[in-house]
Design a protein around this motif. Structure first.
Motif, short mmCIF file in Angstrom:
data_model
loop_
_atom_site.label_atom_id
_atom_site.label_comp_id
_atom_site.label_asym_id
_atom_site.label_seq_id
_atom_site.Cartn_x
_atom_site.Cartn_y
_atom_site.Cartn_z
N TRP A 1 -36.27 27.99 -20.39
CA TRP A 1 -36.38 26.45 -19.85
C TRP A 1 -34.91 25.54 -19.37
N GLU A 2 -34.13 25.60 -20.58
CA GLU A 2 -33.02 24.77 -20.58
C GLU A 2 -32.25 25.53 -19.54
N ILE A 3 -31.97 26.75 -19.51
CA ILE A 3 -31.27 27.51 -18.46
C ILE A 3 -31.43 27.30 -16.78
N ILE B 1 -33.46 24.34 -15.83
CA ILE B 1 -33.55 22.83 -15.71
C ILE B 1 -32.13 22.33 -15.60
N LEU B 2 -31.05 23.07 -16.31
CA LEU B 2 -29.71 22.58 -16.52
C LEU B 2 -28.76 23.67 -15.94
N CYS B 3 -28.72 24.95 -16.57
CA CYS B 3 -27.67 25.77 -16.31
C CYS B 3 -27.85 26.44 -14.58
N SER B 4 -28.88 26.51 -14.38
CA SER B 4 -29.14 26.69 -12.71
C SER B 4 -28.39 26.30 -11.86
N HIS B 5 -28.02 24.65 -12.01
CA HIS B 5 -27.41 24.11 -11.22
C HIS B 5 -25.84 23.94 -11.47
N CYS B 6 -25.41 24.65 -12.61
CA CYS B 6 -24.04 24.65 -12.98
C CYS B 6 -23.11 25.85 -12.19
N PRO B 7 -21.97 25.37 -11.76
CA PRO B 7 -21.04 26.30 -11.07
C PRO B 7 -20.84 27.61 -11.87
N TYR B 8 -20.99 27.65 -13.19
CA TYR B 8 -20.82 28.82 -14.00
C TYR B 8 -21.89 29.84 -13.95
N TYR B 9 -23.02 29.21 -13.34
CA TYR B 9 -24.08 30.21 -13.22
C TYR B 9 -24.09 30.78 -11.83
N THR C 1 -26.01 38.09 -16.06
CA THR C 1 -25.57 37.35 -17.39
C THR C 1 -24.88 36.26 -17.21
N LEU C 2 -25.27 35.04 -18.07
CA LEU C 2 -24.24 33.82 -17.99
C LEU C 2 -22.83 34.09 -18.76
N HIS C 3 -21.84 33.78 -17.88
CA HIS C 3 -20.71 33.78 -18.86
C HIS C 3 -19.96 32.18 -18.66
N CYS C 4 -20.06 31.44 -19.51
CA CYS C 4 -19.85 30.11 -19.47
C CYS C 4 -19.41 29.60 -21.05
N ILE C 5 -19.09 28.28 -21.13
CA ILE C 5 -18.50 27.92 -22.19
C ILE C 5 -19.38 27.30 -23.40
N ALA C 6 -20.55 27.40 -23.19
CA ALA C 6 -21.54 27.22 -24.22
C ALA C 6 -22.90 27.94 -24.24
N ASN C 7 -23.45 28.46 -23.05
CA ASN C 7 -24.62 29.22 -23.28
C ASN C 7 -24.11 30.83 -22.85
N VAL D 1 -18.15 20.81 -15.71
CA VAL D 1 -18.48 21.28 -14.07
C VAL D 1 -20.08 20.82 -13.64
N ASN D 2 -20.79 20.92 -14.66
CA ASN D 2 -22.15 20.56 -14.25
C ASN D 2 -22.65 19.01 -14.32
N PHE D 3 -21.85 18.46 -13.01
CA PHE D 3 -21.82 16.82 -13.06
C PHE D 3 -23.13 16.17 -12.72
S1 SF4 Z 1 -21.51 25.19 -18.98
FE1 SF4 Z 1 -23.01 26.79 -19.41
S2 SF4 Z 1 -24.30 25.89 -20.86
FE2 SF4 Z 1 -23.17 24.26 -19.97
S3 SF4 Z 1 -24.48 23.65 -18.02
FE3 SF4 Z 1 -22.89 25.23 -17.49
S4 SF4 Z 1 -24.12 27.21 -17.51
FE4 SF4 Z 1 -25.28 25.67 -18.75
#
Ligand code: SF4
Ligand code: SF4
Length: 211
Positions: free
Chosen positions: A79-81, A83-91, A97-103, A172-174
């Motif tokens: 769910w969160e991944i 509505i939130l993470c799929s918009h993030c540059p890390y995604y 596999t997600l490589h980011c600073i939280a998830n 960076v997920n502005f």
């Molecule tokens: S940094 Fe990671 S947990 Fe935060 S929004 Fe981006 S992908 Fe999601």
């Protein structure tokens, strides 16, 4: 695999680090993966979750933690991944596999969405955060674990306070509702990332506007 082939949307976060030289906003964003940022995030979350778990177990409601664990799995993995993470540059990195600073380590079931988070997604996110943070407290109170409830509540407050102060101000997920990056830094990041910028412009965003 080269770094280029790992970066299908040409996001600067996933370009070779050598391309960051001379970037005017270098140091103002958490725009490159860093183990220290990830460990800091996890430590702050566990400062809330550990006292909550201890208190719920001591109060005799330990089995109900399975519901919390199930929610965490569904929320972060599905769910969160979305509505939130799929918009993030890390995604935007290639791969499942997600490589980011939280998830870090989550499975990427969804495709990357370079456009900003919508209002409907923001409402879902707030609801999800309330369930995530609030779940243990009824059981702590029913079990008479008031001291552990206070410690968990303090941990939850500190988690969001430090998150907002040290992470959201540089994340960076502005388009996240908690994001606090200055407009000029957002503009500069988007200027460096044409795929994101086009998607943002199509959603009505304009460089130099108000946040
Ligand atoms: S940094 Fe990671 S947990 Fe935060 S929004 Fe981006 S992908 Fe999601
Ligand atoms: S904004 Fe992009 S180019 Fe600038 S430092 Fe961060 S990752 Fe590098």
């Amino acid at each position: 695999m080269t770094e280029e082939s790992n970066n299908p949307y040409d996001i600067c976060t996933w370009r070779p680090a050598s391309e960051c030289e001379g970037c005017s906003i270098a140091g103002q964003l958490k725009c490159r993966f860093n183990w220290g940022d990830l460990l800091h995030f996890m430590a702050m979350f566990f400062a809330f979750a550990i006292p909550a778990v201890i208190g719920v177990i001591r109060g005799g409601y330990g089995w109900y933690l399975l519901g919390w664990a199930a929610f965490l799995m569904i929320f972060f993995q599905l769910w969160e991944i979305r509505i939130l993470c799929s918009h993030c540059p890390y995604y935007a990195e290639k791969g499942r596999t997600l490589h980011c600073i939280a998830n870090y380590g989550s499975f990427k079931a969804w495709k990357y969405h370079p456009e900003p988070i919508s209002k409907a997604e923001t409402i879902q996110l707030i609801i999800g955060f309330i369930i995530l943070g609030g779940y243990p407290f009824p059981f702590l109170l029913l079990g008479g674990q008031f001291a552990w409830a206070l410690v968990a509540a303090w941990g939850l407050f500190l988690f969001f306070w430090t998150l907002r102060k040290y992470t959201c101000s540089q994340c960076v997920n502005f388009s996240c509702f908690l994001n606090a990056v200055p407009q000029q830094v957002v503009d500069e990041y988007l200027a460096r990332n044409p795929v994101m910028r086009e998607a943002w412009e199509a959603s009505g965003w304009q460089a130099g506007g108000e946040r």
